[in-house]
Design a protein around this motif. Sequence first.
Motif, mmCIF file in Angstrom:
data_model
loop_
_atom_site.group_PDB
_atom_site.id
_atom_site.type_symbol
_atom_site.label_atom_id
_atom_site.label_comp_id
_atom_site.label_asym_id
_atom_site.label_seq_id
_atom_site.Cartn_x
_atom_site.Cartn_y
_atom_site.Cartn_z
ATOM 1 N N GLY A 1 22.080 -0.532 6.778
ATOM 2 C CA GLY A 1 22.014 0.890 6.470
ATOM 3 C C GLY A 1 23.025 1.346 5.435
ATOM 4 N N LYS A 2 23.676 0.390 4.746
ATOM 5 C CA LYS A 2 24.698 0.779 3.766
ATOM 6 C C LYS A 2 24.110 1.243 2.436
ATOM 7 N N ILE A 3 22.968 0.701 2.070
ATOM 8 C CA ILE A 3 22.331 1.087 0.800
ATOM 9 C C ILE A 3 20.854 1.358 1.052
ATOM 10 N N LYS B 1 11.975 4.752 -1.972
ATOM 11 C CA LYS B 1 13.381 5.113 -1.790
ATOM 12 C C LYS B 1 13.737 5.370 -0.326
ATOM 13 N N ARG B 2 12.789 5.971 0.391
ATOM 14 C CA ARG B 2 13.134 6.325 1.772
ATOM 15 C C ARG B 2 12.658 5.310 2.820
ATOM 16 N N MET B 3 12.336 4.114 2.373
ATOM 17 C CA MET B 3 11.942 3.071 3.317
ATOM 18 C C MET B 3 13.161 2.585 4.097
ATOM 19 N N THR B 4 13.066 2.639 5.401
ATOM 20 C CA THR B 4 14.170 2.159 6.237
ATOM 21 C C THR B 4 13.918 0.697 6.609
ATOM 22 N N PRO B 5 14.960 -0.002 7.076
ATOM 23 C CA PRO B 5 14.729 -1.367 7.570
ATOM 24 C C PRO B 5 13.583 -1.412 8.582
ATOM 25 N N LYS C 1 0.811 -1.218 0.000
ATOM 26 C CA LYS C 1 0.000 0.000 0.000
ATOM 27 C C LYS C 1 0.848 1.274 0.000
ATOM 28 N N VAL C 2 2.147 1.110 -0.131
ATOM 29 C CA VAL C 2 3.039 2.281 -0.119
ATOM 30 C C VAL C 2 3.250 2.753 -1.560
ATOM 31 N N ARG C 3 3.234 4.084 -1.763
ATOM 32 C CA ARG C 3 3.445 4.608 -3.119
ATOM 33 C C ARG C 3 4.888 4.381 -3.564
#
Lengths: 381, 381
Positions: A335-337, A185-189, A178-180
Amino acid sequence: MKPVSLAILGSTGSIGLNTLKVVDQHSRRFQVTGLSACNNFKLLEKQIKKYKPSHVAVGQEGLDHFKKTGIKGVTFYPVKDCTQIASLKEVDVVVLAMSGTGALFPFLGAVRAGKTIAPANKEALVIAGDLIMDEARQHQARIIPIDSEQSAIFQCLEGQRSKPAVVHLTASGGPLRKVRSKDFKRMTPKDILRHPRWKMGPKITVDSATLMNKGFEVIEAKHLFNLSYSQIKVLIHPEAIIHSMVEFADGSLLAQLGITDMRLPIQYALTYPERMPTGLKGLNLAKLGTLNFEKPDLKRFPALSLAFEAARLAGSMPAVLNAADEEAVGAFLKGKIDFLSIYKIVEKVVLRHTIVKNPSLQAILQADQWARIEAQKLIGS
Amino acid sequence: MKPVSLAILGSTGSIGLNTLKVVDQHSRRFQVTGLSACNNFKLLEKQIKKYKPSHVAVGQEGLDHFKKTGIKGVTFYPVKDCTQIASLKEVDVVVLAMSGTGALFPFLGAVRAGKTIAPANKEALVIAGDLIMDEARQHQARIIPIDSEQSAIFQCLEGQRSKPAVVHLTASGGPLRKVRSKDFKRMTPKDILRHPRWKMGPKITVDSATLMNKGFEVIEAKHLFNLSYSQIKVLIHPEAIIHSMVEFADGSLLAQLGITDMRLPIQYALTYPERMPTGLKGLNLAKLGTLNFEKPDLKRFPALSLAFEAARLAGSMPAVLNAADEEAVGAFLKGKIDFLSIYKIVEKVVLRHTIVKNPSLQAILQADQWARIEAQKLIGS
């Protein structure tokens, strides 16, 4: 009745713990002969005391610990030798509850020893499905998958005289359904690890977000059920109640349904061909009310297409896909990529690979190594 | 391969016509040996010319007609003697496509001749299920139901080594699912006959509106799959895509799904144990999007409870339920009584009946006759 003797490899992980809950539910039916765990030797120690296995494999720290404390009647092995436990004469069923390519050797060992194997592990079948299935046929080893989708297909096909025309693998759609796309791109773990349906480890949850996990299942299903890729379809089903479906030549489908609890497919594999009460509450479709279905969006989730393509190319390519993905997801989790780079890296590695056809085990492992190095180059330091 | 020899009893009705479409689809696989029809002898004549059966049963008007015109190579029987066709030596599969209790004798005849029987008819199993199933076991007659729900259960159980814990019969909910109870009274036959999912005859459509039809299916399923009534549940599923489900001891369910076309279960029964292409378009769940489920509302549809109760009481009671319902629905369709009176009349007849336990065929037929007379008294003239 003689209890079924189990080797549970990866007993301290999520599948391992659920397997032991199934054992608890039917304690007289099972005997835990072997356990293994990489790191969590403290939990493993508790399990040893409770289930009294005679053979245990564990990582170096655990080996040192148990050497000091000592437990009577238990033979310890370095974790890399857990294959020995998988092929012990007294073991009936090997539960492959560990994740990663490390499961490949115990899987092959169990298959060669003619065991019943209950794999939850995806990697071994993805990278070396042909080899494993060939050996399984040769040694009459039975493989009863624990993965809920593969278990569903297995259950739908059980006893059917017709071969499947198409297998429909259902997918919850993952945390990004449900995420656009522009927010990917800005989705974090942390964003990703809130998975809606199944509680799973972080690697597989990220793979659910990209749908790469479903791609791996396509490859698994191909091997487990002797299908061609064109016979496998993916259907998004957010409630994850229909665990998968089989369509026959006449257009009729059989589906397997159940609550989303891994103890169901685990118990099915362990008590097969019998079915026994689980002690879990049943599925109430009337209360649930609605089941939804949609086509997977291959533009938003290109990893699924990539997996189908790698699968079609076969040979060493699925091993490369798997290895590159493992490295890229690992880098994302550290958090590297960023999230979108997972796909970009995997795609680049796949495109750079020169396929080895009908690869030997060694060629598969070489491809795996090569892909990891390539991926790491792209990840950078 | 020798073609499968079919006797299609009730060949001019909806199920009969669909059966012949299946024959058309696989014309080399089947040979139509017998046909029967009560009234529509003009359509029957066309069928005789096309399919060239050697044995045909027809009502009096048809008999007279064919006596005049004559068709070479065809033996004609009065329709009441269609049992003879059902038990012909050269017949492999008997399709019971006729509705009503008239199917009882051909059903028994086919069973005693050890045929494979594909019943779409409900009444025979409802009123004399114990007798039929006993004889089927004795004569090793195979019964492969054509009713979509029973076919679904049959398909789900096919080859399974575990017995079902619960069978979930799905029901579209009928034409009154969304109608307010207070409007039930003024429902005309015309209102009712707009059934949302399956195109069926008027009697069965009214039974769908009261849910009595589902009650009959409960009784049928009991006999076909050797269940107790407590093992049968009804689930409203308006889209009628899941045709029914089987739940096992471990809480896992198998469901059979497909488009709502009777040719699917008919072909399954005729080609069993093989499955063949139907030429129909397949099910597209992604396009459909949503499947809904709800509990049946027993207050609004008391006929379902009444059927469960009659079923539980067993003996001659299901025959009484069936006969009273047939009379009451007939009266409703003729405009003699209102919709709510159907239930009232059936309930009264059921309450007045003194159950005969383990009834003989004669006792069943007597109970049937008694119930019709009682119902007619209540209907009035």
